[in-house]
Scaffold this motif. Structure first.
Motif, PDB file in Angstrom:
ATOM      1  N   ILE A  30       0.885  -1.159   0.000  1.00 48.53           N
ATOM      2  CA  ILE A  30       0.000   0.000   0.000  1.00 48.53           C
ATOM      3  C   ILE A  30       0.924   1.210   0.000  1.00 48.53           C
ATOM      4  CG2 ILE A  30      -1.727   1.312   1.285  1.00 48.53           C
ATOM      5  CD1 ILE A  30      -2.657  -1.441   2.428  1.00 48.53           C
ATOM      6  N   ASP A 100      -1.230   5.016  -3.743  1.00 51.15           N
ATOM      7  CA  ASP A 100      -2.645   4.704  -3.567  1.00 51.15           C
ATOM      8  C   ASP A 100      -3.381   5.827  -2.835  1.00 51.15           C
ATOM      9  OD1 ASP A 100      -2.617   1.849  -4.534  1.00 51.15           O
ATOM     10  OD2 ASP A 100      -1.168   1.683  -2.897  1.00 51.15           O
ATOM     11  N   LEU A 323      -8.040   1.394   6.129  1.00 53.11           N
ATOM     12  CA  LEU A 323      -7.543   0.247   5.375  1.00 53.11           C
ATOM     13  C   LEU A 323      -7.933  -1.065   6.035  1.00 53.11           C
ATOM     14  CD1 LEU A 323      -4.067   1.740   4.460  1.00 53.11           C
ATOM     15  CD2 LEU A 323      -5.836   1.055   2.816  1.00 53.11           C
ATOM     16  N   THR A 326     -11.401  -1.806   4.918  1.00 57.01           N
ATOM     17  CA  THR A 326     -11.527  -2.288   3.541  1.00 57.01           C
ATOM     18  C   THR A 326     -10.768  -3.594   3.309  1.00 57.01           C
ATOM     19  OG1 THR A 326      -9.579  -1.099   2.707  1.00 57.01           O
ATOM     20  CG2 THR A 326     -11.695   0.093   2.706  1.00 57.01           C
ATOM     21  N   GLY A 328      -7.575  -3.890   3.398  1.00 58.51           N
ATOM     22  CA  GLY A 328      -6.385  -3.561   2.631  1.00 58.51           C
ATOM     23  C   GLY A 328      -6.664  -3.151   1.200  1.00 58.51           C
ATOM     24  N   THR A 330      -7.397  -0.668  -1.603  1.00 54.02           N
ATOM     25  CA  THR A 330      -7.159   0.766  -1.748  1.00 54.02           C
ATOM     26  C   THR A 330      -8.039   1.410  -2.815  1.00 54.02           C
ATOM     27  OG1 THR A 330      -5.353   0.335  -3.306  1.00 54.02           O
ATOM     28  CG2 THR A 330      -4.767   0.570  -0.976  1.00 54.02           C
ATOM     29  N   LEU A 335     -12.581   3.215   0.014  1.00 55.60           N
ATOM     30  CA  LEU A 335     -11.990   4.009   1.089  1.00 55.60           C
ATOM     31  C   LEU A 335     -12.907   5.152   1.504  1.00 55.60           C
ATOM     32  CD1 LEU A 335      -8.261   4.177  -0.057  1.00 55.60           C
ATOM     33  CD2 LEU A 335      -9.102   3.161   2.071  1.00 55.60           C
TER      34      LEU A 335
END
Length: 399
Positions: A30, A100, A323, A326, A328, A330, A335
Motif C-alpha cells: 500500500i 494509492d 484500510l 476495507t 487492505g 485501496t 476508502l
C-alpha cells in the motif's frame, strides 16, 4: 502497551516501475505519498508531522507496518512550501509512483493547489496539517479528507476563550489563506466582542513595527478591555516585537493567541495569564494513545511530542483504520465509504470524519499560560476541553 519499534523516522524506498500498470511487488504494498515541507518556512511543522505520521503507522499496525498482509510503503516528497511544487509532486506521486493515497501538506496555500490533483486522479488526499477553511469548504472535492483542524475549529475555540462583552480586538494575521480564513471564521464565531482593526502582513515579515503601530492606534483610545489577537504560523512570529513594546502597561492592550509549536511558545512566557485555544499540547489530553505518543517520543527523541506530531499520528491512525475496514483494498470508492462517518482514537481522543465535508470533528482546548521555570516555553494550562458537540462548525463546501 503496544509493541514499539525504532522505525519512526523511516522513509521506505520507492519501487521502480518499468511497465504500465501494477507489478506483483506493488500488489503486495500500500503506497502512501507524504507531501510536506521538509524545507521552507514551515519546515518545523513538516518535520513534526513526518515523525508523528511514522510513529502513528507503527502504533496503529502494532509495529508490523502492514495492513491485511500488505506492506505500507511511504514515499516522501518536499513541497518546499511552494504551491506549484506541491501540485506537481502530488501528480507525480499518483501518476509515476503509483501512490494509492496521499497525505499532507503543511501549508494551506500548497493544499489548495493540490486539491484539484486528487480530483483529477480520483485518489484520496488526507490533509494534515493545513488549516484553511476553504480546503474542506468551497475548494473541496469528495477525495479530500482532513484530520487537521480547520480555521473554524480554531476560531470557535478561541471565541470561547475571548468572547467577552465590551472587548475590543485588533487582529494581526498573515496575508494568505491560513490567516484570511482564520479571521473570517473568528469574526463569524464572535457574538459579544468587537473587532476594531484587521492587520494583514506578508508571511515572511520580520519587522512588525508599522503593523503593530496601526493596531495600537486603532485600539488605544477604546474604552474597556483591549487585545491584539495574533494569527501567525512559521518561524518568525511577532510575539517578541509585541512584548518589547509593553503594550499592557502603556495602553492596557493585552496579547492573545492560539496554540503553537513549543519553540514559538517560548515567547508566551512574556505573557503570563494569556488565554486562547489550542489544537494540542502534550500535557493536556488524558488517553492511552497520547500516553503512548508522549512516552515513546521521549524515549526516541528525549523531548515531548509537539503540536504537529500529534496531527501526523492522527492521520496515520485514520488511514490504517480505514484500510483495516476495507481489508487492505485501496480502491478509492471503498476508502471513501469506509472513511465517511468513521470514528478513530487519536492523541486528542476520538475524532470523527463528518460525512458532509470529511472534516474531522475533534476537541479543542481552552488554555491559560503559566510561567514555569522547569519549561523553556509558556505552559498552556487547561481551562476546559471544548468538545466537538459544543462547536457548531459550519459546513462550507456546498455539497
Amino acid at each position: 502497551m503496544r509493541k514499539t519499534t525504532r522505525r519512526f523516522a523511516l522513509a521506505a524506498a520507492t519501487v521502480a516501475v518499468t511497465v504500465p500498470g501494477i507489478t506483483l511487488a506493488q500488489a503486495k504494498e500500500i503506497r502512501i505519498a507524504h507531501v510536506y515541507s521538509k524545507t521552507g518556512p514551515l519546515e518545523a511543522y513538516g518535520k513534526q508531522t513526518q515523525v508523528g505520521f511514522m510513529m502513528g503507522l507503527d502504533y496503529a499496525t502494532g509495529g508490523t507496518m502492514t495492513v491485511a498482509g500488505k506492506k505500507l510503503v511511504v514515499i516522501e516528497k518536499d513541497d518546499q512550501g511552494k504551491p506549484d511544487v506541491g501540485k506537481s509532486l502530488l501528480a507525480a506521486a499518483y501518476g509515476d509512483d503509483k501512490a494509492d493515497i496521499a497525505v499532507g501538506p503543511s501549508s494551506s496555500g500548497v493544499a489548495l493547489a493540490m486539491l484539484p490533483v486528487a480530483e483529477e486522479y480520483k485518489k484520496i488526499l488526507l490533509v494534515e496539517p493545513a488549516v484553511a477553511d476553504s480546503i474542506t469548504g468551497d475548494k473541496w472535492n469528495k477525495y479530500i479528507f482532513r484530520t487537521g483542524r480547520n480555521s473554524s475549529q480554531d476560531a470557535i475555540g478561541n471565541a470561547v476563550a475571548s468572547d467577552i462583552a465590551g472587548l475590543n480586538i485588533g487582529i494581526l494575521a498573515q496575508d494568505y489563506a491560513f490567516g484570511r480564513d482564520a479571521v473570517k471564521a473568528y469574526k463569524e464565531a464572535l457574538k459579544k466582542a468587537k473587532i476594531v482593526h484587521e492587520e494583514y502582513l506578508p508571511t515572511a515579515t520580520t519587522d512588525f513595527t508599522a503593523g503593530i503601530q496601526r493596531l495600537v492606534d486603532a485600539l488605544k483610545d477604546k474604552p474597556g478591555p483591549k487585545v491584539i489577537a495574533v494569527v501567525w504560523a512559521g518561524a518568525t512570529p511577532p510575539f517578541g516585537a509585541l512584548a518589547a513594546l509593553d503594550l499592557q502597561k502603556r495602553y492596557g492592550i493585552a496579547v492573545g493567541s492560539g496554540g503553537n509549536i513549543l519553540p514559538a511558545m517560548a515567547a508566551y512566557k512574556q505573557f503570563p495569564g494569556m488565554e486562547g485555544a489550542t489544537y494540542y499540547y502534550f500535557g493536556i489530553p488524558k488517553n492511552p494513545v497520547n500516553e503512548w505518543l508522549v512516552s515513546n517520543h521521549y524515549k526516541q527523541f528525549k523531548q515531548p511530542p509537539d503540536f504537529f506530531t500529534a496531527g501526523g499520528m492522527s492521520a496515520a491512525i485514520a488511514l490504517v483504520e480505514a484500510l483495516k475496514k476495507t481489508g487492505g483494498d485501496t480502491a478509492t470508492n471503498k476508502l471513501i465509504k469506509a472513511m465517511e462517518g468513521m470514528s478513530f482514537e487519536t492523541p486528542k481522543g476520538k475524532m470523527t470524519f463528518r460525512a458532509e465535508d470529511h472534516q474531522a470533528m475533534q476537541s479543542m482546548y481552552h488554555f491559560r499560560i503559566k510561567v514555569d521555570p522547569a519549561f523553556p516555553w509558556g505552559v498552556p494550562e487547561l481551562v476546559r476541553e471544548i468538545k466537538p458537540e459544543e462547536m457548531n462548525v459550519p459546513i462550507r463546501n456546498k455539497r
